[in-house]
Scaffold this active site. Structure first.
Site, PDB file in Angstrom:
ATOM      1  N   GLY A 239     -11.198   8.746  22.357  1.00  0.00           N
ATOM      2  CA  GLY A 239     -10.549   7.708  21.894  1.00  0.00           C
ATOM      3  C   GLY A 239      -9.671   7.710  23.488  1.00  0.00           C
ATOM      4  O   GLY A 239      -9.030   7.002  23.711  1.00  0.00           O
ATOM      5  N   GLU A 273     -14.573  15.058  21.784  1.00  0.00           N
ATOM      6  CA  GLU A 273     -15.655  14.005  22.080  1.00  0.00           C
ATOM      7  C   GLU A 273     -15.757  12.906  22.873  1.00  0.00           C
ATOM      8  O   GLU A 273     -15.208  11.922  22.214  1.00  0.00           O
ATOM      9  CB  GLU A 273     -16.455  14.074  20.339  1.00  0.00           C
ATOM     10  CG  GLU A 273     -16.113  14.854  19.510  1.00  0.00           C
ATOM     11  CD  GLU A 273     -16.367  13.969  18.264  1.00  0.00           C
ATOM     12  OE1 GLU A 273     -16.895  15.364  17.526  1.00  0.00           O
ATOM     13  OE2 GLU A 273     -15.667  13.281  17.810  1.00  0.00           O
ATOM     14  N   GLY A 275     -15.560   9.470  25.274  1.00  0.00           N
ATOM     15  CA  GLY A 275     -17.159   8.808  25.873  1.00  0.00           C
ATOM     16  C   GLY A 275     -16.482   7.667  26.230  1.00  0.00           C
ATOM     17  O   GLY A 275     -16.845   8.010  27.991  1.00  0.00           O
ATOM     18  N   ARG A 276     -15.777   6.610  26.422  1.00  0.00           N
ATOM     19  CA  ARG A 276     -15.276   5.915  27.435  1.00  0.00           C
ATOM     20  C   ARG A 276     -15.347   6.411  28.353  1.00  0.00           C
ATOM     21  O   ARG A 276     -14.914   6.289  29.417  1.00  0.00           O
ATOM     22  CB  ARG A 276     -14.710   5.149  26.239  1.00  0.00           C
ATOM     23  CG  ARG A 276     -14.080   3.718  27.443  1.00  0.00           C
ATOM     24  CD  ARG A 276     -12.905   2.996  26.924  1.00  0.00           C
ATOM     25  NE  ARG A 276     -13.265   3.433  24.897  1.00  0.00           N
ATOM     26  CZ  ARG A 276     -13.708   2.140  25.060  1.00  0.00           C
ATOM     27  NH1 ARG A 276     -13.767   1.159  24.643  1.00  0.00           N
ATOM     28  NH2 ARG A 276     -13.397   2.367  23.159  1.00  0.00           N
ATOM     29  N   CYS A 357     -27.391 -18.530  21.990  1.00  0.00           N
ATOM     30  CA  CYS A 357     -26.864 -19.834  21.366  1.00  0.00           C
ATOM     31  C   CYS A 357     -25.935 -18.932  20.527  1.00  0.00           C
ATOM     32  O   CYS A 357     -26.593 -19.698  19.443  1.00  0.00           O
ATOM     33  CB  CYS A 357     -28.634 -20.011  20.732  1.00  0.00           C
ATOM     34  SG  CYS A 357     -29.191 -21.226  21.211  1.00  0.00           S
ATOM     35  N   TYR A 386     -20.127   2.007  25.649  1.00  0.00           N
ATOM     36  CA  TYR A 386     -20.591   1.325  25.324  1.00  0.00           C
ATOM     37  C   TYR A 386     -20.985  -0.570  25.818  1.00  0.00           C
ATOM     38  O   TYR A 386     -20.787  -1.800  25.503  1.00  0.00           O
ATOM     39  CB  TYR A 386     -19.470   0.623  24.223  1.00  0.00           C
ATOM     40  CG  TYR A 386     -18.938   1.546  23.487  1.00  0.00           C
ATOM     41  CD1 TYR A 386     -19.882   2.528  22.503  1.00  0.00           C
ATOM     42  CD2 TYR A 386     -17.500   2.448  24.080  1.00  0.00           C
ATOM     43  CE1 TYR A 386     -19.659   3.299  21.902  1.00  0.00           C
ATOM     44  CE2 TYR A 386     -17.198   3.433  23.594  1.00  0.00           C
ATOM     45  CZ  TYR A 386     -18.020   3.931  22.427  1.00  0.00           C
ATOM     46  OH  TYR A 386     -17.350   5.482  22.381  1.00  0.00           O
TER      47      TYR A 386
HETATM   48  N1  LLP Z   1     -16.114  10.863  18.126  1.00  0.00           N
HETATM   49  C1  LLP Z   1     -16.284   9.832  17.739  1.00  0.00           C
HETATM   50  C2  LLP Z   1     -16.331  11.012  15.546  1.00  0.00           C
HETATM   51  C3  LLP Z   1     -16.401   8.535  17.913  1.00  0.00           C
HETATM   52  O1  LLP Z   1     -16.294   7.161  16.411  1.00  0.00           O
HETATM   53  C4  LLP Z   1     -15.810   7.959  19.055  1.00  0.00           C
HETATM   54  C5  LLP Z   1     -16.248   6.618  19.130  1.00  0.00           C
HETATM   55  C6  LLP Z   1     -15.926   9.187  19.704  1.00  0.00           C
HETATM   56  C7  LLP Z   1     -15.894  10.632  19.318  1.00  0.00           C
HETATM   57  C8  LLP Z   1     -15.875   8.040  21.191  1.00  0.00           C
HETATM   58  O2  LLP Z   1     -15.010   7.439  21.403  1.00  0.00           O
HETATM   59  P1  LLP Z   1     -14.726   7.323  23.260  1.00  0.00           P
HETATM   60  O3  LLP Z   1     -14.004   8.128  23.663  1.00  0.00           O
HETATM   61  O4  LLP Z   1     -16.058   7.036  23.532  1.00  0.00           O
HETATM   62  O5  LLP Z   1     -13.218   6.186  22.854  1.00  0.00           O
HETATM   63  N2  LLP Z   1     -17.808   0.603  20.192  1.00  0.00           N
HETATM   64  C9  LLP Z   1     -16.613   0.021  20.922  1.00  0.00           C
HETATM   65  C10 LLP Z   1     -16.000   1.136  20.307  1.00  0.00           C
HETATM   66  C11 LLP Z   1     -16.087   1.749  19.149  1.00  0.00           C
HETATM   67  C12 LLP Z   1     -16.234   3.834  19.528  1.00  0.00           C
HETATM   68  C13 LLP Z   1     -16.462   4.227  18.377  1.00  0.00           C
HETATM   69  N3  LLP Z   1     -16.995   6.207  17.860  1.00  0.00           N
HETATM   70  C14 LLP Z   1     -16.039  -0.408  22.047  1.00  0.00           C
HETATM   71  O6  LLP Z   1     -16.786  -0.828  22.972  1.00  0.00           O
HETATM   72  O7  LLP Z   1     -15.228  -0.567  22.088  1.00  0.00           O
END
Ligand code: LLP
Length: 429
Positions: A239, A273, A275-276, A357, A386
């Site tokens: 997050g 964890e 990601g972004r 569309c 994403y």
């Molecule tokens: N850990 C868990 C259990 C998660 O569900 C997620 C993301 C992460 C880690 C990684 O989160 P990050 O560090 O990437 O924010 N599709 C959406 C975001 C949904 C994220 C789902 N879970 C978007 O495009 O913003």
């Protein structure tokens, strides 16, 4: 905009002209910077080094094998949420002993697959799931590590569709249920219940939700230990935010300064964890303008060859992505959110849309952009997380290619799909 910058009038990724890549691979195309990915990984690692955090890259944010391989080579673990993501992580060279598995609906097949791979830990989201893992592990003669994913009922103040830690969300186990499970944990003899996990949603622009959630969890850890459980791991999920607008946002060291003291108090090993944060600003999507049109009401559209099937975030979450021509003499404003450049010379106010569309196929509504015409290239920024991983073939549109830049070199890490790819796997009855 990590490693993406205008030099003169044209956009570069590291030392490669975007235009040169596109003349070879066409559009739409995702382009990633290897240096940006590695730098972000190490920024996070350094910020949390006092806790020697196990960083598990969240595969859902960008699951391309080459991207995962880069991170595996840097020592990253992986956060997976399906058998498919586990397959990818391992195939990319990920060490199973650094893989954590989350998700509310792990099937028996996926649990067995993860057990066969001896992954580091399951993040368990319900009592029912714990029972399945315990039974299957017993049958396999294994004792996997398990963390209970706690739903702390904390509002992370993010988009409703990306919030995961509130009581009405499907994720995790509430404190009352967790305490019940802890009390009866001796029944589950084929699991090592040794961790707790929270993931509040994303992106989270302040540290406060993490702090509030962890404060609540500290008390639970004590209860676990009193019940005889050897809790050794605290997984604080992902997050961590990035800037989509050019505005300054908090950085890993800001999160670390508040989170690390709490983890120390817990006397736990830290798992994260992200990601972004690692890939979000490490990738862009390049698209070509097909047409421009103006309605009699004076509304201007820039119609491009990428669409919501390629990047769904604006359609799904009204997400803001900066967009700017690849070649332009007008400087991209440092902070673009407020359309400061509206009404300036050489600028238009337009809707940037795709050919799908659906009325929601809009990348930007009423956005100030330098005037562009047919055939010109646009860059959609902050598309590394994403982006491709949420893409689809909707409207039977082959998905774009993905390109990785490393210094003055680049290579295609996923080829563009063809029409044949669209029908692969289908049969006539
Ligand atoms: N850990 C868990 C259990 C998660 O569900 C997620 C993301 C992460 C880690 C990684 O989160 P990050 O560090 O990437 O924010 N599709 C959406 C975001 C949904 C994220 C789902 N879970 C978007 O495009 O913003």
């Amino acid at each position: 905009m990590d490693d993406f910058e205008y030099r003169g009038k044209t956009l570069f990724c590291e030392d490669v002209k975007i235009e040169d890549i596109i003349s070879e691979v066409g559009t739409p195309a995702y382009i990633y910077s290897k240096n940006a990915i590695i730098s972000r990984f190490h920024e996070l690692k350094t910020a949390f080094q006092d806790a020697d955090a196990l960083i598990c890259f969240s595969v859902k944010s960008n699951s391309n094998l080459s991207i995962c391989k880069i991170l595996a080579e840097e020592g990253s673990g992986f956060d997976v949420v399906s058998g498919g993501e586990l397959f990818r992580a391992v195939k990319a060279g990920g060490d199973p002993s650094r893989i954590v598995f989350a998700g509310v609906g792990k099937t028996d097949k996926e649990i067995k697959y993860a057990l066969e791979n001896d992954i580091f830990m399951f993040n368990v989201e319900s009592l029912a799931e714990l029972k399945h893992i315990d039974t299957l592990a017993g049958e396999a003669g294994k004792i996997p590590r398990v963390a209970l994913r706690i739903n702390p009922d904390i509002d992370a103040k993010t988009h409703a569709k990306t919030t995961t830690g509130k009581k009405e969300n499907k994720f995790g186990i509430d404190f009352t249920e967790a305490e019940k499970i802890i009390k009866q944990s001796a029944q589950y003899t084929s699991v090592d219940l040794c961790g707790l996990h929270v993931h509040l949603g994303s992106p989270i622009y302040t540290v406060d939700p993490y702090v509030r959630a962890l404060r609540k969890v500290v008390k639970l850890i004590q209860k676990c230990r009193n019940a005889g459980l050897d809790i050794r791991y605290m997984n604080i999920g992902g997050g961590y935010c990035i800037s989509y607008t050019g505005e300054k946002v908090i950085r890993p060291k800001d999160y670390a300064s508040k989170i690390l003291p709490l983890v120390k108090e817990m006397q736990c090993n830290l798992i994260m964890e992200p990601g972004r944060f690692i890939v979000g600003n490490s990738g862009i999507l390049i698209t070509r303008v097909i047409y421009t049109k103006e309605t009699i009401h004076g509304k201007k559209f820039v119609i491009c060859d990428a669409a919501m099937n390629d990047l769904v975030r604006p359609a799904l979450y009204d997400a803001f992505h900066r967009i700017w021509p690849v070649n332009t003499s007008i400087k991209m404003p440092e902070v673009e959110k407020f359309n400061k450049s509206m009404g300036k010379r050489g600028m238009d106010v337009v809707d940037v849309v795709g050919p799908v569309c659906e009325s929601s196929d809009v990348f930007a509504a009423q956005r100030a952009l330098p005037k562009v015409g047919e055939g010109e290239l646009l860059a959609i920024f902050s598309a590394g997380a994403y982006g491709f991983s949420m893409s689809s073939q909707y409207n039977s549109r082959p998905r774009p290619c993905e390109v990785l830049v490393d210094g003055d070199q680049y290579c295609v890490i996923r080829r563009r799909e063809t029409h044949e790819d669209l029908v692969r796997g289908e049969n006539f009855t």
